[in-house]
Design a protein around this motif. Sequence first.
Motif, PDB file in Angstrom:
ATOM      1  N   VAL A 257       0.838  -1.199   0.000  1.00  0.00           N
ATOM      2  CA  VAL A 257       0.000   0.000   0.000  1.00  0.00           C
ATOM      3  C   VAL A 257       0.877   1.255   0.000  1.00  0.00           C
ATOM      4  O   VAL A 257       0.572   2.233  -0.701  1.00  0.00           O
ATOM      5  N   GLY A 258       1.972   1.239   0.755  1.00  0.00           N
ATOM      6  CA  GLY A 258       2.884   2.375   0.766  1.00  0.00           C
ATOM      7  C   GLY A 258       3.485   2.637  -0.607  1.00  0.00           C
ATOM      8  O   GLY A 258       3.589   3.788  -1.052  1.00  0.00           O
ATOM      9  N   ALA A 259       3.880   1.540  -1.298  1.00  0.00           N
ATOM     10  CA  ALA A 259       4.417   1.696  -2.653  1.00  0.00           C
ATOM     11  C   ALA A 259       3.357   2.270  -3.588  1.00  0.00           C
ATOM     12  O   ALA A 259       3.659   3.105  -4.458  1.00  0.00           O
ATOM     13  N   SER A 260       2.108   1.870  -3.406  1.00  0.00           N
ATOM     14  CA  SER A 260       1.037   2.396  -4.256  1.00  0.00           C
ATOM     15  C   SER A 260       0.866   3.897  -4.047  1.00  0.00           C
ATOM     16  O   SER A 260       0.587   4.638  -5.003  1.00  0.00           O
ATOM     17  N   MET A 261       1.040   4.354  -2.807  1.00  0.00           N
ATOM     18  CA  MET A 261       0.916   5.789  -2.539  1.00  0.00           C
ATOM     19  C   MET A 261       2.031   6.578  -3.235  1.00  0.00           C
ATOM     20  O   MET A 261       1.806   7.678  -3.759  1.00  0.00           O
ATOM     21  N   VAL A 266       3.685   9.966  -8.106  1.00  0.00           N
ATOM     22  CA  VAL A 266       4.382  10.061  -9.401  1.00  0.00           C
ATOM     23  C   VAL A 266       3.381  10.347 -10.515  1.00  0.00           C
ATOM     24  O   VAL A 266       3.606  11.208 -11.374  1.00  0.00           O
ATOM     25  N   GLY A 267       2.254   9.633 -10.496  1.00  0.00           N
ATOM     26  CA  GLY A 267       1.248   9.832 -11.526  1.00  0.00           C
ATOM     27  C   GLY A 267       0.669  11.236 -11.527  1.00  0.00           C
ATOM     28  O   GLY A 267       0.486  11.847 -12.592  1.00  0.00           O
ATOM     29  N   LEU A 268       0.401  11.779 -10.337  1.00  0.00           N
ATOM     30  CA  LEU A 268      -0.165  13.122 -10.253  1.00  0.00           C
ATOM     31  C   LEU A 268       0.839  14.176 -10.734  1.00  0.00           C
ATOM     32  O   LEU A 268       0.465  15.129 -11.441  1.00  0.00           O
ATOM     33  N   VAL A 269       2.097  14.014 -10.357  1.00  0.00           N
ATOM     34  CA  VAL A 269       3.130  14.945 -10.831  1.00  0.00           C
ATOM     35  C   VAL A 269       3.244  14.872 -12.350  1.00  0.00           C
ATOM     36  O   VAL A 269       3.385  15.895 -13.033  1.00  0.00           O
ATOM     37  N   TRP A 270       3.161  13.669 -12.883  1.00  0.00           N
ATOM     38  CA  TRP A 270       3.257  13.480 -14.327  1.00  0.00           C
ATOM     39  C   TRP A 270       2.095  14.153 -15.054  1.00  0.00           C
ATOM     40  O   TRP A 270       2.280  14.813 -16.077  1.00  0.00           O
ATOM     41  N   VAL A 294       1.045   3.927 -14.839  1.00  0.00           N
ATOM     42  CA  VAL A 294       1.501   4.228 -13.482  1.00  0.00           C
ATOM     43  C   VAL A 294       0.342   4.066 -12.499  1.00  0.00           C
ATOM     44  O   VAL A 294       0.500   3.468 -11.426  1.00  0.00           O
ATOM     45  N   PHE A 295      -0.815   4.593 -12.859  1.00  0.00           N
ATOM     46  CA  PHE A 295      -1.967   4.504 -11.960  1.00  0.00           C
ATOM     47  C   PHE A 295      -2.511   3.076 -11.862  1.00  0.00           C
ATOM     48  O   PHE A 295      -2.992   2.674 -10.804  1.00  0.00           O
ATOM     49  N   VAL A 296      -2.442   2.313 -12.943  1.00  0.00           N
ATOM     50  CA  VAL A 296      -2.992   0.958 -12.928  1.00  0.00           C
ATOM     51  C   VAL A 296      -2.036  -0.017 -12.265  1.00  0.00           C
ATOM     52  O   VAL A 296      -2.399  -0.736 -11.329  1.00  0.00           O
ATOM     53  N   VAL A 297      -0.803  -0.073 -12.756  1.00  0.00           N
ATOM     54  CA  VAL A 297       0.168  -1.053 -12.246  1.00  0.00           C
ATOM     55  C   VAL A 297       0.786  -0.585 -10.939  1.00  0.00           C
ATOM     56  O   VAL A 297       0.844  -1.340  -9.954  1.00  0.00           O
ATOM     57  N   GLY A 298       1.252   0.654 -10.919  1.00  0.00           N
ATOM     58  CA  GLY A 298       1.939   1.134  -9.722  1.00  0.00           C
ATOM     59  C   GLY A 298       1.007   1.395  -8.558  1.00  0.00           C
ATOM     60  O   GLY A 298       1.272   0.973  -7.429  1.00  0.00           O
ATOM     61  N   PHE A 299      -0.104   2.070  -8.824  1.00  0.00           N
ATOM     62  CA  PHE A 299      -1.025   2.443  -7.748  1.00  0.00           C
ATOM     63  C   PHE A 299      -2.094   1.384  -7.486  1.00  0.00           C
ATOM     64  O   PHE A 299      -2.156   0.787  -6.415  1.00  0.00           O
ATOM     65  N   ALA A 344      10.420  -3.338 -12.270  1.00  0.00           N
ATOM     66  CA  ALA A 344       9.962  -3.603 -13.637  1.00  0.00           C
ATOM     67  C   ALA A 344       9.194  -2.413 -14.199  1.00  0.00           C
ATOM     68  O   ALA A 344       9.393  -2.027 -15.363  1.00  0.00           O
ATOM     69  N   LEU A 345       8.328  -1.815 -13.403  1.00  0.00           N
ATOM     70  CA  LEU A 345       7.578  -0.646 -13.867  1.00  0.00           C
ATOM     71  C   LEU A 345       8.511   0.529 -14.129  1.00  0.00           C
ATOM     72  O   LEU A 345       8.346   1.254 -15.115  1.00  0.00           O
TER      73      LEU A 345
END
Length: 393
Positions: A257-261, A266-270, A294-299, A344-345
């Motif tokens: 969950v922390g990694a997703s945050m 990152v996605g919002l800055v992008w 980023v939002f799908v895989v990372g978050f 990987a991402l």
Amino acid sequence: MALVWLLTAIIVVPLNHLIPASDWLLIHLILLGALTHSAMVWSEYFAHTLLKTRATPHEERAQDQRIGVLGVGALLVLIGFPADQWLIVLAGALFVAAAMTWHIAHLLTKFRAALPGRFRIVVRYYVTAACLLPIGATFGVVLAFGVNDEWRGRLMITHMVFNLLGWIGLTVIGTLLTFWPTMIRARMDPHAEKYARQTYPLFLLGIAIMSAGALSGIQELSLAGLAVYAVGLVWWGRSLVAPLKQKGLVEFAPTSVGASMLWSAVGLVWVGYLLATSASWPEVTDKLPTVAAVFVVGFSLQLLLGALSYLIPMLVGRGPAMTRAAQGPLNAGAAFRIIVPNVALLVWLLPVPDMVRHAMIALALITFASFIPALIAAIRAALAAKEKSHERG
């Protein structure tokens, strides 16, 4: 049901060249399917917990029916858009809106009937989030009708604002207020509730300004709205720090969950960078698919797997021994299961050959898919612990 959506998404990946609009389908299987289902379940569960109310058998049946209506709506949308059948998309959106309206009515009923207490602000987050999803779905239906390139970019941003920052974002923000310290097994920041109350209007203002900017075609206004939302996110995020300092990240669930945050940031800055540097709305549209990854895989995926890794042992466990037994397999290989998909991402986002990009996204999804055998092992471990307790009894 969330696992069914996730499994379907994993199946779609190797078949992407055979499926129309496969990238769109994959994104919506995760966001509209798995994450929206989970967000409805979480808001129902935590609303009852925080309001100190219990669902009656009738309310439990009604919840199952709402989830069913939501699932039918999501399925119709996921069938209609790739098939270019906008009437099916419209029908699906209406089912989704009906489920959300029913959900809102239930939350408001419980909110008004509950005794005054702490964390009522969380239920406000849930109700507001649920109100925003039908609005975002409406813009999604308009996109399905077909629009010119200029309006496509503007409507895609508006669609994202209401669905991702509104529905998903506010639900997650409200939930993590109490769920984050619970996962870490630490004390909550004493100011957490105050931060949530202070930032609630900032989130709403940011969503309103950003969507107004997109609809009016003013990128600078959308960027300003995103900045307001980000300020609220940073101020609210202070409540996550104190529990983290107490115990750190030692289990898979809070680490995921922390990694997703982090990836959400990152996605919002992008998105902000795209709004600030793109010469036109069509240019924003062309670059959004990469941000969507980023939002799908990372978050989204890491948020889902982290939350499920904590909640499932509680559901299958009937006592501390069973819960601990179920947690073991879900925490096994935690470092590997966190590091591999995130690296990987990161590599996928770099300017590397397409072959490397395909290999990286496959590696990330295979690692995420390891959750399924871990879940099966967790259930078996819980059942074995139950048998042992019966033998001792």
